[in-house]
Each structure stands twice: as C-alpha cells, then as structure tokens.
Design a protein around this motif. Sequence first.
Motif, short mmCIF file in Angstrom:
data_model
loop_
_atom_site.label_atom_id
_atom_site.label_comp_id
_atom_site.label_asym_id
_atom_site.label_seq_id
_atom_site.Cartn_x
_atom_site.Cartn_y
_atom_site.Cartn_z
N ASP A 1 -46.20 50.10 -2.86
CA ASP A 1 -45.33 49.09 -3.44
C ASP A 1 -44.60 48.36 -2.32
OD1 ASP A 1 -45.85 49.89 -6.14
OD2 ASP A 1 -44.47 51.57 -5.85
N LEU A 2 -44.34 47.07 -2.55
CA LEU A 2 -43.50 46.28 -1.67
C LEU A 2 -42.29 45.80 -2.47
CD1 LEU A 2 -45.94 43.95 0.34
CD2 LEU A 2 -44.75 45.99 1.14
N ASP A 3 -41.10 46.05 -1.95
CA ASP A 3 -39.91 45.57 -2.65
C ASP A 3 -39.66 44.10 -2.29
OD1 ASP A 3 -38.49 45.51 -0.21
OD2 ASP A 3 -37.51 47.45 -0.59
N ASP A 4 -38.60 43.52 -2.83
CA ASP A 4 -38.31 42.10 -2.61
C ASP A 4 -38.04 41.77 -1.15
OD1 ASP A 4 -38.65 41.67 -5.32
OD2 ASP A 4 -36.51 41.78 -5.77
N ASP A 5 -37.60 42.75 -0.37
CA ASP A 5 -37.33 42.55 1.06
C ASP A 5 -38.55 42.86 1.92
OD1 ASP A 5 -34.66 41.79 0.66
OD2 ASP A 5 -34.04 43.91 0.56
N LYS A 6 -39.71 43.10 1.27
CA LYS A 6 -40.98 43.42 1.93
C LYS A 6 -40.94 44.75 2.68
CE LYS A 6 -42.70 39.68 0.33
NZ LYS A 6 -43.32 39.78 -0.96
N ASN A 7 -40.23 45.71 2.08
CA ASN A 7 -40.23 47.08 2.59
C ASN A 7 -41.24 47.89 1.79
OD1 ASN A 7 -38.18 46.63 4.52
ND2 ASN A 7 -36.66 46.74 2.90
N ILE A 8 -41.85 48.87 2.45
CA ILE A 8 -42.95 49.66 1.89
C ILE A 8 -42.42 50.90 1.17
CG2 ILE A 8 -45.04 50.97 2.47
CD1 ILE A 8 -45.06 49.28 5.13
N HIS A 9 -43.02 51.20 0.00
CA HIS A 9 -42.65 52.38 -0.77
C HIS A 9 -43.90 52.99 -1.42
CE1 HIS A 9 -38.40 51.38 -0.41
NE2 HIS A 9 -38.76 50.14 -0.65
N ASN A 10 -43.85 54.30 -1.63
CA ASN A 10 -44.84 55.01 -2.47
C ASN A 10 -46.29 54.87 -1.99
OD1 ASN A 10 -42.65 55.66 -4.25
ND2 ASN A 10 -42.85 53.59 -5.09
N VAL A 11 -46.51 55.00 -0.69
CA VAL A 11 -47.87 54.87 -0.15
C VAL A 11 -48.70 56.08 -0.54
CG1 VAL A 11 -49.26 54.71 1.95
CG2 VAL A 11 -47.07 53.51 1.81
N SER A 12 -49.91 55.82 -1.01
CA SER A 12 -50.86 56.91 -1.24
C SER A 12 -52.27 56.42 -0.92
CB SER A 12 -50.78 57.43 -2.68
OG SER A 12 -51.25 56.47 -3.59
N PHE A 13 -53.02 57.30 -0.29
CA PHE A 13 -54.42 57.04 0.05
C PHE A 13 -55.28 57.93 -0.84
CE2 PHE A 13 -52.17 55.80 3.82
CZ PHE A 13 -52.95 54.86 4.47
N ILE B 1 -48.65 59.37 7.19
CA ILE B 1 -48.44 57.93 7.33
C ILE B 1 -47.51 57.44 6.23
CG2 ILE B 1 -49.53 55.65 7.12
CD1 ILE B 1 -51.96 56.81 8.59
N GLY B 2 -47.75 57.86 5.00
CA GLY B 2 -46.90 57.45 3.89
C GLY B 2 -45.44 57.83 4.10
N LYS B 3 -45.20 59.04 4.59
CA LYS B 3 -43.83 59.48 4.85
C LYS B 3 -43.19 58.69 5.98
CE LYS B 3 -44.34 64.19 3.19
NZ LYS B 3 -44.22 65.62 3.52
N LEU B 4 -43.97 58.41 7.03
CA LEU B 4 -43.43 57.70 8.19
C LEU B 4 -43.08 56.24 7.89
CD1 LEU B 4 -45.79 59.13 10.93
CD2 LEU B 4 -43.32 59.51 10.75
N VAL B 5 -43.80 55.61 6.98
CA VAL B 5 -43.57 54.18 6.71
C VAL B 5 -42.64 53.94 5.52
CG1 VAL B 5 -45.80 53.60 7.72
CG2 VAL B 5 -45.60 53.81 5.24
N GLU B 6 -42.28 54.96 4.78
CA GLU B 6 -41.43 54.80 3.59
C GLU B 6 -40.14 54.05 3.93
OE1 GLU B 6 -40.14 54.84 -0.26
OE2 GLU B 6 -42.13 55.46 0.42
N GLY B 7 -39.93 52.95 3.22
CA GLY B 7 -38.72 52.15 3.37
C GLY B 7 -38.72 51.21 4.56
N LYS B 8 -39.80 51.22 5.35
CA LYS B 8 -39.88 50.39 6.55
C LYS B 8 -40.41 48.99 6.22
CE LYS B 8 -38.90 53.67 9.66
NZ LYS B 8 -38.62 54.85 8.96
N ASN B 9 -40.11 48.04 7.09
CA ASN B 9 -40.55 46.67 6.92
C ASN B 9 -42.07 46.55 7.09
OD1 ASN B 9 -41.18 43.95 8.55
ND2 ASN B 9 -39.65 43.59 6.96
N ALA B 10 -42.73 45.91 6.14
CA ALA B 10 -44.19 45.82 6.13
C ALA B 10 -44.74 45.11 7.36
CB ALA B 10 -44.65 45.11 4.86
#
Length: 83
Positions: A19-31, A42-51
């Motif tokens: 998911d990408l929020d309105d500020d283009k931050n990454i959430h809920n990554v799953s492969f 990777i999903g844990k490391l990028v959670e909440g970070k800018n895409a």
Amino acid sequence: MEHIKFRPQGVCSMQIDYDLDDDKNIHNVSFTGGCNGNLKAIGKLVEGKNASEIADILRGNQCGMRGTSCADQFAKSLDQALA
C-alpha cells in the motif's frame, strides 16, 4: 491508501503487494513466492518509508546472473506506482 499488485519478471517471487499512503509512504509489503525470510525482512525494513527513497536504494540490486532481483523488481514497481 492505494493498494498495488505487481507481477515481477525474472525472479522467484510471483507477486508483490503493498500500500502507498497519500504521502507516498510504503505499508503492508508482502511477496508471494521467493525467499520468504529475506522478503519478509524487506517488508519490515521499508515499512513507513518514502517510496521514492526506497526505490533509489533498491534499484539495480541483482540476484546472481539474473540481472534483477526481488528487491530490484520492487523498486520497478515503486517507480511505476509513482509515475
């Protein structure tokens, strides 16, 4: 929030969801498929970070002789989502 589904090419994983929020931050990554432990990390490391920042970090990462990797494919997905 915008949900993204991406079909990677040339790697073991078959789908990347996030998911990408309105500020283009990454959430809920799953492969789906691939190296489960590494891809969960990777999903844990990028959670909440800018895409855009994450795409810049992961773009060009290669797995063996494939010329790409799951991380590189995730960067390509982020690039497409941000375009």
